[in-house]
Design an enzyme around this catalytic site. Structure first.
Site: not given
Ligand SMILES: Cc1cc2nc3c(=O)[nH]c(=O)nc-3n(C[C@H](O)[C@H](O)[C@H](O)COP(=O)(O)OP(=O)(O)OC[C@H]3O[C@@H](n4cnc5c(N)ncnc54)[C@H](O)[C@@H]3O)c2cc1C
Length: 388
Positions: A128, A162, A370, A372
């Protein structure tokens, strides 16, 4: 190898061992760590000594010779009590060690796996970025091969990673754009970056709503150089690699979410029997008893879903759709069970000293990390042949 409802003896023994550990060692101590946003090194060390970080890896790499199903059993039992230690194990195994095991050269496996499978050190996976999460193919981090020195030069930022900044973090595997494909799309590769490499900066911990005793950091790479040999698997295979890692990881998160949902039942049933109002235990009211019955039903159904997906994975069968369904269902019911558990506990449910308050705070991320819930629905719809 297993039916969904009855565990073979070796899994049942593991389940009991982890259940006891969670109850006797994690439960009495974790609230303090959580309250102070501290990483529970002594508990993680103990989990390492128990072999939990080595569960799905062969003995030749320091593992326990078990499988992914065993890992999920352990995750469910830990998360019944606490999700911070469970996610530390989940990320350490499925995001830290597993990419090296699945895609690494023999040399990389021998160099990194023994310390990761023993839990003495932790690995992390940086996918991410500030501007891309769900759309992880939009990676902006770059890695350029400097042919003069035979090193990758990495530049970019990773968000929410993480296990990436603990005192025992050994490495972060990062995805980076290493070129362009013939069709003009970015070519993504995975590269191992050892902790402490010059140019690799770990930010201070985020202030999070939940998972407060786990380590989550932003990482930045500024002309960070690592040997060319740190490429994980083939150049340009990074996208395919992380899709596989995330497919598996979803089953692990589903088991963790099931544990949280079951922990909500455990705590709420005990409380409903003991708390009295209007001269009788609150559990004597059908409104409360039915809530608890629904909570138990949800946790049970979630368990069947992750066990089905994990059994398929272990049997070498396709499991993508089942993993997405298990992750989607279990994370959404974990949020529901946590909300209901808090309600059953009344005002005490809003107090951090009660485990259900921690479960409530820890539940929401399960619908995000992992992949949404929306991403899981996209994956399931695609498996149904829909152009989602
Ligand atoms: C505590 C924590 C630990 C984490 N650990 C890791 C890790 O170890 N390694 C790592 O790589 N990542 C990690 N993450 C990241 C996590 O996997 C991402 O936050 C998650 O995949 C969502 O990405 P984003 O936050 O960029 O949201 P976005 O992708 O910006 O999405 C925002 C919203 O839009 C929605 N959305 C996006 N595209 C679409 C679509 N095409 N259709 C409908 N809805 C859509 C999403 O579902 C979400 O509701 C972690 C996150 C947290 C909070």
């Amino acid at each position: 190898m297993t039916t969904a409802h009855r565990l073979p003896a070796e899994y049942e023994e593991l389940r009991r061992t982890v259940e006891e550990f969670a109850h006797d060692v994690v439960a009495p101590k974790i609230g303090e760590f959580y309250e102070h946003d501290e990483f529970p090194y002594e508990i993680i060390r103990e989990m390492g000594r128990m072999g939990l970080f080595g569960l799905p890896f062969p003995e030749e790499y320091g593992g326990m010779g078990g499988d992914y199903f065993a890992l999920c059993i352990a995750l469910e039992e830990l998360a019944r009590v606490d999700s911070s230690v469970a996610i530390t194990l989940e990320a350490g195994v499925s995001l830290g060690a597993m990419p090296v095991f699945r895609f690494g050269t023999e040399e990389q496996k021998r160099a990194w796996l023994p310390q990761l499978t023993s839990g003495e050190q932790l690995g992390a996976f940086g996918l991410t970025e500030p501007d891309c999460g769900s759309d992880a193919g939009g990676t902006r981090t770059t890695a350029r091969l400097d042919e003069a020195t035979n090193e990758w030069v990495i530049n970019g930022t990773k968000s929410f990673i993480t296990n990436s900044g603990t005192d025992i973090t050994a490495l972060v595997t990062v995805t980076a754009v290493t070129g362009r494909k013939e069709d003009g799309r970015p070519e993504i590769s995975s590269i191992i970056v050892p902790s402490g490499t010059p140019g690799f900066t770990v930010s201070k911990k985020y202030s999070k709503v939940g998972w407060n005793a786990s380590d989550t950091r932003e990482l930045s790479f500024s002309d960070c150089r690592v040997p060319a040999a740190n490429l994980l698997g083939e150049q340009g295979r990074g996208y395919a690699q992380f899709l596989r890692i995330l497919d598996e990881g979803r089953i692990a998160i589903a088991a963790l979410a099931t544990g949280l949902a079951q922990g909500c039942v455990d705590e709420s049933v005990a409380y409903a029997k003991e708390r009295t109002a209007f001269g009788r235990p609150i559990g004597g009211n059908q409104a409360i008893a039915f809530k608890l019955a629904d909570m138990e039903m949800r946790a049970h159904t979630a368990r069947l879903a992750w066990r089905d997906a994990a059994s398929r994975l272990v049997a070498g069968e396709p499991f993508k759709k089942e993993a997405a369904m298990a992750k989607l269902y279990s994370s959404e019911i974990a949020v529901t069970n946590a909300r209901e558990a808090t309600q059953v506990h009344g005002g005490y449910g809003f107090m951090n000293e009660y485990p259900v308050a921690r479960m409530w705070r820890d539940s929401k991320i399960l619908e995000i990390g992992e992949g949404t819930s929306e991403v899981q629905r996209m994956l399931i719809a695609r498996e149904l042949g829909l152009p989602a």
